[in-house]
Design an enzyme around this catalytic site. Sequence first.
Site, mmCIF file in Angstrom:
data_model
loop_
_atom_site.group_PDB
_atom_site.id
_atom_site.type_symbol
_atom_site.label_atom_id
_atom_site.label_comp_id
_atom_site.label_asym_id
_atom_site.label_seq_id
_atom_site.Cartn_x
_atom_site.Cartn_y
_atom_site.Cartn_z
ATOM 1 N N HIS A 1 -4.560 10.408 1.981
ATOM 2 C CA HIS A 1 -5.471 10.485 3.200
ATOM 3 C C HIS A 1 -5.477 11.561 3.763
ATOM 4 O O HIS A 1 -6.642 12.135 4.026
ATOM 5 C CB HIS A 1 -4.716 9.286 3.826
ATOM 6 C CG HIS A 1 -4.496 7.734 3.415
ATOM 7 N ND1 HIS A 1 -5.296 7.290 2.865
ATOM 8 C CD2 HIS A 1 -3.366 7.090 3.243
ATOM 9 C CE1 HIS A 1 -4.881 6.066 2.313
ATOM 10 N NE2 HIS A 1 -3.723 6.119 2.573
ATOM 11 N N ASP B 1 -6.734 2.437 -3.498
ATOM 12 C CA ASP B 1 -5.728 1.997 -2.721
ATOM 13 C C ASP B 1 -5.237 0.408 -2.334
ATOM 14 O O ASP B 1 -4.580 -0.082 -3.330
ATOM 15 C CB ASP B 1 -6.085 2.702 -1.212
ATOM 16 C CG ASP B 1 -4.854 2.591 -0.134
ATOM 17 O OD1 ASP B 1 -3.911 2.129 -0.322
ATOM 18 O OD2 ASP B 1 -4.953 3.633 0.694
#
Length: 453
Positions: free
Chosen positions: A271, A322
């Site tokens: 991220h 994810d």
Amino acid sequence: MPKSLFAPTALLPEGWAQNVLVEFDRSGIITKVHVGASAPQDAVQCQGPVIPGMPNLHSHAFQRAMAGLAEVALNPEDSFWTWRDVMYRLVGRLTPDQVEDIARYLYIDMLKAGYTAVAEFHYLHHDSDGRPYADPAEMSRRVLRAAERAGIGMTLLPVLYAHGGFGGRPPSDGQKRFIHSTDGYLKLQETLAKDCQGPGRRLGFCFHSLRAVTLEQIKEVLGSSADDRPVHVHIAEQQKEVDDCLAWSALRPIEWLYDNVAVDGRWCLIHATHAEANEVTAMVTSGAVAGLCPTTEANLGDGLFPAVDFAAAGGRFGIGSDSHVSLSVVEELRWLEYGQRLKHERRNRLHDANKHVAGYLYRSALAGGAQALGQNMGRISVGSRADLVVLDGQHPLLAHVEKDDILGRWLFAGLNRMVKDVMVGGDWVVQDGRHADEIEAGRAFAAAVKAAI
Ligand code: NGQ
Ligand code: ZN
């Protein structure tokens, strides 16, 4: 006799090439790439453009079970953190059989989307009471087995999760299935080293986040092995995480990491959403990979990574699915670019000197993903694993385009179903858009989800 395939056009490291003959050995490693060849009788003739398969650098397999079911506004303040509470309720119930069935079908869907290997960021280790299974590696072995059965490459990242907040705060009850001491974690790593030795397998270190480990733990884990295994960590995903880190250390998470640890090209920072200019510079200079997961980051309301500045400075990145709200190379790369267009109110934001957005996105995510997985993939060249995607050359949108416009059509105007055939390590795992086990695996997935949710 080596196995071979013949591609009318293929994306090689040096650019697009015509009439490419690719040979690979029994272990699935490319032994020859011949450009301008004539099609031999015994080679498989690919019916469309051939490109390297995409590494998926971030997965929490079990979360596929709840994908699309948390899109209900039950609380006016719904956020990442309320989503996490819902996700922890699922965590509380899953059994090893269910995790394997969920992961196997997930990995089949990944293959169909054009991902040929996955970095499994695996933290659901223990039984529902928080005690280790009789085999402490039980859950890790289940995700490995799911990958084996689906036919996808895997870098297994068993996660060290020890604390519930910055500064070594105790974990919450919802986190009890994740928790290890440093010693327990290093034993797990040792056990799994043997399981991760085969072709297309790799083992890595993984810290859940700076919320979940202390500096001493990071140092002890990294000091335990001299090899170059990958290192992954979630970082600076949410503003609250940045605020909590500032309150604890007076530094932002990425700043704290670079101030305290020697971050290098082994690292993948997942991220890194809230990165300021000095943090972007530190990331680029270190050669670490930014692990971007645009559909999940959008879904969870994380914010936008400063991708334009990062790319302009030569930063390396890859993509991950994810939480698996989407299983699509197309969507991840498209939304990576679209996020920046929406933010900057301009078009064509992410590219290099070649100016081609889709070409830049695809090539960058191949290289960054391969680096993050520590795997020999992402290139159609001698010595690399034969992980390949054949796009649908019969599709009208792809019929009369060439070179990077092929990727432009696929990534900005196409869909997953333009992925026709997929090869992993020299074996066809998807043919004509289908995986041989998809129906049976889909049934097992549905039954597992029914029992778990
Ligand atoms: C996770 N997932 O560990 O699954 C995290 C959420 C956390 C994403 N950030 C939980 N997508 O970070 O504490
Ligand atoms: Zn994650």
